[in-house]
Enzyme design. Structure first.
Site, PDB file in Angstrom:
ATOM      1  N   ALA A   1      -9.031   2.332   9.795  1.00  0.00           N
ATOM      2  CA  ALA A   1      -8.042   1.889  11.018  1.00  0.00           C
ATOM      3  C   ALA A   1      -8.656   2.697  12.042  1.00  0.00           C
ATOM      4  O   ALA A   1      -9.687   2.122  13.032  1.00  0.00           O
ATOM      5  CB  ALA A   1      -6.617   2.222  10.672  1.00  0.00           C
ATOM      6  N   THR A   2      -8.718   3.801  12.328  1.00  0.00           N
ATOM      7  CA  THR A   2      -8.830   4.548  13.405  1.00  0.00           C
ATOM      8  C   THR A   2     -10.271   4.575  13.593  1.00  0.00           C
ATOM      9  O   THR A   2     -10.846   4.530  14.978  1.00  0.00           O
ATOM     10  CB  THR A   2      -8.270   5.974  13.498  1.00  0.00           C
ATOM     11  OG1 THR A   2      -8.956   6.613  12.362  1.00  0.00           O
ATOM     12  CG2 THR A   2      -6.933   5.936  13.659  1.00  0.00           C
TER      13      THR A   2
ATOM     14  N   ALA B   1      -9.529   6.092   3.878  1.00  0.00           N
ATOM     15  CA  ALA B   1      -9.268   7.126   4.751  1.00  0.00           C
ATOM     16  C   ALA B   1     -10.548   8.025   5.010  1.00  0.00           C
ATOM     17  O   ALA B   1     -11.400   8.179   4.037  1.00  0.00           O
ATOM     18  CB  ALA B   1      -8.203   8.114   4.296  1.00  0.00           C
ATOM     19  N   GLY B   2     -10.721   8.564   6.002  1.00  0.00           N
ATOM     20  CA  GLY B   2     -11.814   9.461   6.498  1.00  0.00           C
ATOM     21  C   GLY B   2     -13.367   8.734   6.781  1.00  0.00           C
ATOM     22  O   GLY B   2     -14.140   9.402   7.378  1.00  0.00           O
TER      23      GLY B   2
ATOM     24  N   LYS C   1       1.006  -1.229   0.004  1.00  0.00           N
ATOM     25  CA  LYS C   1       0.193  -0.104  -0.006  1.00  0.00           C
ATOM     26  C   LYS C   1       0.951   1.067   0.051  1.00  0.00           C
ATOM     27  O   LYS C   1       1.736   1.472   0.849  1.00  0.00           O
ATOM     28  CB  LYS C   1      -0.858  -0.128   1.264  1.00  0.00           C
ATOM     29  CG  LYS C   1      -1.745   1.528   1.401  1.00  0.00           C
ATOM     30  CD  LYS C   1      -2.398   1.649   2.409  1.00  0.00           C
ATOM     31  CE  LYS C   1      -2.976   3.076   2.493  1.00  0.00           C
ATOM     32  NZ  LYS C   1      -3.689   3.334   3.722  1.00  0.00           N
TER      33      LYS C   1
ATOM     34  N   GLY D   1      -8.048  10.091   9.854  1.00  0.00           N
ATOM     35  CA  GLY D   1      -8.367  10.340  11.106  1.00  0.00           C
ATOM     36  C   GLY D   1      -9.417  11.354  11.407  1.00  0.00           C
ATOM     37  O   GLY D   1      -9.636  11.750  12.209  1.00  0.00           O
TER      38      GLY D   1
END
Lengths: 253, 253, 253, 253
Positions: free
Chosen positions: D206-207, D184-185, D97, D158
């Site tokens: 992830a987060t 992301a997001g 990635k 994030g």
């Protein structure tokens, strides 16, 4: 209120930059330009080259509007740079709205070619105003290579979808040291007002006016929308709240 | 452009109705009202009753602005009807902005009490302008009982959240025979412009101006925003497209 | 996870309430209902009355799904109350999804008639689940007269516009002591997930499944969407940030 | 339903790609990964290099999850290419990635460096999955230089802002021949569902899981959200309408 727009050391009283494409004829265009109050208007160089048409330039001269040659339709850095140089010779101006388009379906900018062309034109003494996507990174890069402004899109050219990603425009504005001019995607007056409220220094639009049912009136709408958004930005809006809040009592109570 | 707002047979040149709550003092309010260009401004009757304060009324008289008494703070139909009658006696006007609030947390209208109060006041000869939620059914009912306008909210009072449900406003406008005045929730100029683009006939706001950092300038922003949105509505915007579309060539090519 | 939906003292393992309208035939409906995992499904009483059709009821009985008679198509409180009573006799259930529609164009609830009918049916011993607009005031009134749940719309029936006003749904949820069931307007699975994330206890939908190109698969999508949203609500989402934030290092570093 | 995700010739049963950053400890991470059902999970190489930590890799091996090394934190093409090569040696995989970040404030990709690094890694035999902004032009360029997938952001890393510009994601999907993975997001399950409904082939996050109040439950929510969105995309949603539309009668009437 004395609040001029300053680009590359020049002052403009109007924060509405107009394009000329899409108008039915020169008479319609003239009324729209006058109604818009614009002081700076783009002219497509490639179209002019291929036809020799100079009617728009004469119109701008007569109206006292500064022409801003653009490189609309150019596909790579080389073509855009060449077109800018021809424009400089033909019009006697080193200002250029730099467009480097990737394809006809989206008319979106090619980020790599755009940055390359911008750097070369800056090095060649141009005052470069690049039409870019709304990527905050590319906007900063364009400023760093010396562009006099950055012109992120609200949405693709001619879509009238307004500002699809206000968050990106806010990110661009929050880090820019040069004027940010919202360019492309504006559909109606509230879009233009929003652009200014997000912190843009000016708005550029064409078909939202020239292809409206009443171009002259829509030009007046856009003029008012840009002014409204600028004033609101300067005036400092109230915060957003989840719960209601009553007005405090009238001031004399 | 001759495009007056007509409510209950009266003409207004301005489509911005102002409220007076939230201003720091009368001097600030005066500058904001002048800057807004408003010709019609609400005055809270309950506040006035409890204090005897008449400063706002004197100010409106001096500025040549028509006062529109409201029933802000009233909880049930009975209280609102009584307040409206007291206002008629005190101010010599049969116009009333009818507010019947359900609770302090949301300041939202009570639909049942509102409709009841509206019907009673219309029967009593009032020109009734009801502050309502954005329910298209209730808006139509209010018109059917004889209200001279309907005033749906964009979002709860004082939130500055703008127009939360443009679809409902469009539904209301598409079926209304009386003016639709967007009332409550406006936070900034693009909100006001959007209200007009959706087809509202006017916008009513207070704290978005009176509590802005610079009320006078925000009043000018709102004035311009309302004009921008009205012009854009009349001008007929371009359609929204999924794919880009280049401007046709300049008109002289 | 043991997380049953409790309405009127009864527990349901599924938080997806289905409607039966719009299906091409009973076989399609059966596959969709099974795929949805629903335990509670509405049945239109007026349609059944006029035709004597009982195929849907037999289907629900065979699948072990609780039928929830509704008063779809009723216009005033009187008609809705009568229909609910006929349903109680015919189906042997005192539960009713109460619909009192104002007009055919919007199919929106009539707030005044709805509240009146709800009160009368509660007094008559019904367990009332009212279909209402998204007005937080009316939702609270319906709870106060004794409704076992409130069922605000996301957008008008059959539009597939999703949740037009999430702020109102949040306001309703924040003050409700009975389950809030999002009813009408759902178009796709993310709409259903969002409803649950906003705090709704369940989702009711029909045509989003029955008129999808593949009803059985869309029913599975909605089932997963409702579960996803419920889990996300319980799991506690991360806050929204304006600026980026990197993941902290991997836990073993 | 047999509907595998195919990237670079390999099949995956899960369409949820997980990241490992942000977890409180390895035990929390393990429960979240299991709950997510993921079969492919990113591992940050630079963090691993600097610490020698290999706990995450051992965890993935034990769980039978394919590790996908990423170049998180790399700033230029050279650094990213070097990091990818070290990862290939260390992990024995030619998949990467590719992240080339422009700055710490936005963590947004650097479009020029990203494209350069992608081209070099493809030439070097890597299977490249680039993290990119949502620019449809750059997405197409990355595919043209041989990337096995494109991974546009929904919003900056994030932020939890979800998909800021669905129009761009739709444009990317409509022209892509390789899988589009939303990266992301994502903040909550409905964001993940929406990504799939827009046509993405998978979602990477992830987060949103590791930093949720209950990571294990949020992982289950995301798993369900991705499945819901995929099913809804395949099922073919109903069109959006401005006006309401009643369900047709029940199928037996």
């Amino acid at each position: 209120m004395d609040d001029p727009l300053i680009i590359g050391g020049r002052e403009f009283g109007s924060r509405l930059v107009m394009g000329t494409g899409g108008a039915a004829n020169l008479a319609v265009l003239e009324r729209a330009l006058v109604s818009s109050g614009t002081e700076l208007t783009t002219v497509a160089m490639r179209r002019m080259d291929s036809s020799g048409g100079t009617g728009v330039l004469e119109l701008l001269r007569r109206l006292g509007i500064e022409p801003l040659p653009n490189t609309a339709g150019c596909r790579g850095a080389a073509e855009a740079v060449l077109t800018a140089r021809l424009a400089r010779e033909a019009l006697g101006t080193s200002w250029v709205k730099l467009e480097v388009i990737a394809d006809d379906r989206t008319l979106l900018p090619d980020p790599v070619e755009l940055l390359d062309a911008a750097e070369r034109l800056v090095d060649d003494g141009f005052t470069v105003l690049p039409y870019t996507n709304d990527d905050p990174v590319l906007a900063l890069r364009l400023e760093q290579v010396g562009c006099a402004a950055v012109m992120p899109l609200g949405s693709p050219i001619g879509t009238g979808l307004g500002i699809r990603n206000p968050h990106n425009i806010e990110l661009i504005v929050s880090r820019a040291s040069v004027p940010v001019i919202l360019d492309a995607g504006i559909g109606t007056a509230s879009d233009a007002a929003l652009a200014m409220e997000l912190g843009c220094s000016a708005v550029l639009l064409a078909t939202a006016v020239t292809r409206a049912q009443d171009p002259e009136r829509m030009a007046a709408a856009m003029r008012a929308g840009v002014e409204a958004g600028r004033l609101a930005r300067l005036a400092g809006r109230i915060p957003r709240r989840f719960w209601a809040e009553a007005s405090s009592p009238d001031p004399d109570v």
